[in-house]
Design a protein around this motif. Sequence first.
Motif, short mmCIF file in Angstrom:
data_model
loop_
_atom_site.label_atom_id
_atom_site.label_comp_id
_atom_site.label_asym_id
_atom_site.label_seq_id
_atom_site.Cartn_x
_atom_site.Cartn_y
_atom_site.Cartn_z
N GLU A 1 47.93 24.16 46.04
CA GLU A 1 46.58 23.63 45.90
C GLU A 1 45.65 24.52 46.72
OE1 GLU A 1 44.19 19.75 47.53
OE2 GLU A 1 46.34 19.56 47.20
N LEU A 2 44.79 25.26 46.07
CA LEU A 2 43.88 26.18 46.77
C LEU A 2 42.61 25.46 47.20
CD1 LEU A 2 45.83 28.15 45.31
CD2 LEU A 2 43.91 29.69 45.08
N SER A 3 42.08 25.86 48.35
CA SER A 3 40.81 25.34 48.83
C SER A 3 39.66 26.08 48.13
CB SER A 3 40.70 25.55 50.34
OG SER A 3 40.57 26.95 50.62
N ASN A 4 38.45 25.59 48.33
CA ASN A 4 37.28 26.27 47.75
C ASN A 4 37.17 27.70 48.27
OD1 ASN A 4 36.46 24.12 46.17
ND2 ASN A 4 35.10 23.30 47.73
N ALA A 5 37.40 27.89 49.56
CA ALA A 5 37.32 29.23 50.15
C ALA A 5 38.38 30.15 49.55
CB ALA A 5 37.48 29.15 51.67
N GLU A 6 39.57 29.62 49.35
CA GLU A 6 40.65 30.43 48.77
C GLU A 6 40.35 30.81 47.32
OE1 GLU A 6 44.53 28.93 51.30
OE2 GLU A 6 43.79 27.66 49.66
N THR A 7 39.79 29.88 46.54
CA THR A 7 39.46 30.23 45.15
C THR A 7 38.39 31.31 45.11
OG1 THR A 7 37.86 28.42 44.91
CG2 THR A 7 40.13 27.99 44.19
N ARG A 8 37.43 31.27 46.04
CA ARG A 8 36.40 32.32 46.09
C ARG A 8 37.03 33.68 46.43
NH1 ARG A 8 33.48 28.15 48.41
NH2 ARG A 8 33.92 28.86 50.51
N THR A 9 37.99 33.68 47.35
CA THR A 9 38.66 34.93 47.72
C THR A 9 39.43 35.50 46.53
OG1 THR A 9 38.86 34.20 50.02
CG2 THR A 9 40.36 35.93 49.30
N VAL A 10 40.19 34.65 45.87
CA VAL A 10 40.96 35.10 44.70
C VAL A 10 40.01 35.59 43.61
CG1 VAL A 10 42.49 34.34 42.83
CG2 VAL A 10 42.96 33.63 45.19
N LYS A 11 38.96 34.86 43.37
CA LYS A 11 37.99 35.22 42.33
C LYS A 11 37.42 36.62 42.57
CE LYS A 11 34.48 32.66 39.94
NZ LYS A 11 33.52 31.56 40.01
N GLY A 12 37.09 36.92 43.80
CA GLY A 12 36.53 38.23 44.13
C GLY A 12 37.47 39.37 43.78
N LYS A 13 38.74 39.18 43.99
CA LYS A 13 39.73 40.23 43.68
C LYS A 13 40.04 40.28 42.18
CE LYS A 13 40.32 41.69 47.84
NZ LYS A 13 39.80 42.99 48.24
N VAL A 14 40.14 39.12 41.54
CA VAL A 14 40.50 39.08 40.11
C VAL A 14 39.39 39.69 39.26
CG1 VAL A 14 41.00 37.55 38.17
CG2 VAL A 14 42.15 37.20 40.36
N TYR A 15 38.13 39.54 39.68
CA TYR A 15 37.03 40.14 38.93
C TYR A 15 37.14 41.67 38.86
CZ TYR A 15 33.89 36.40 37.49
OH TYR A 15 33.33 35.33 36.85
N GLN A 16 37.94 42.27 39.73
CA GLN A 16 38.12 43.72 39.72
C GLN A 16 39.16 44.16 38.68
OE1 GLN A 16 38.84 44.97 43.79
NE2 GLN A 16 37.15 43.74 44.54
N VAL A 17 39.88 43.21 38.10
CA VAL A 17 40.89 43.53 37.08
C VAL A 17 40.16 43.85 35.77
CG1 VAL A 17 42.83 42.62 35.73
CG2 VAL A 17 42.63 42.07 38.18
N PRO A 18 40.51 44.96 35.13
CA PRO A 18 39.87 45.32 33.86
C PRO A 18 39.98 44.21 32.82
CG PRO A 18 41.23 47.13 34.66
CD PRO A 18 41.51 45.95 35.55
N ARG A 19 38.93 44.03 32.06
CA ARG A 19 38.83 43.12 30.92
C ARG A 19 38.60 41.66 31.30
NH1 ARG A 19 42.45 46.85 30.28
NH2 ARG A 19 44.26 45.60 30.79
N VAL A 20 38.52 41.33 32.59
CA VAL A 20 38.23 39.95 33.00
C VAL A 20 36.74 39.70 32.80
CG1 VAL A 20 38.08 38.37 34.96
CG2 VAL A 20 40.12 39.77 34.65
N GLY A 21 36.43 38.66 32.03
CA GLY A 21 35.04 38.34 31.75
C GLY A 21 34.51 37.18 32.56
N GLY A 22 35.36 36.23 32.87
CA GLY A 22 34.95 35.05 33.62
C GLY A 22 36.18 34.37 34.20
N ILE A 23 35.98 33.63 35.28
CA ILE A 23 37.10 32.95 35.95
C ILE A 23 36.64 31.56 36.37
CG2 ILE A 23 38.76 33.03 37.84
CD1 ILE A 23 37.97 36.02 38.16
N ALA A 24 37.50 30.59 36.13
CA ALA A 24 37.28 29.23 36.60
C ALA A 24 38.59 28.70 37.17
CB ALA A 24 36.79 28.34 35.47
N PHE A 25 38.49 27.73 38.06
CA PHE A 25 39.68 27.14 38.67
C PHE A 25 39.66 25.63 38.46
CE2 PHE A 25 38.96 31.04 40.95
CZ PHE A 25 40.24 31.57 41.09
N GLU A 26 40.84 25.07 38.26
CA GLU A 26 41.02 23.61 38.25
C GLU A 26 41.99 23.29 39.38
OE1 GLU A 26 42.35 22.28 34.42
OE2 GLU A 26 40.50 22.90 33.45
#
Length: 74
Positions: A12-37
Amino acid sequence: MITSTIYLLAGELSNAETRTVKGKVYQVPRVGGIAFEVQTGQDTRMIIKHKEDEPIDRTELETAIAKAGKFRLL
């Protein structure tokens, strides 16, 4: 056409952890958007938007998540 692919992150990721992951995943080619549940006591669902004919490379995604910290794709 745009599609969504759902990945599970261990724990279970915290809000801060999802922001950290999001920042790195956006650097992966072809990623257009990211959401977390995030649900209490469950693994976190990460939904990535991308073009249907341009799938996300799982190895690149795992590398980006590892750079974000001690997170792991299931």
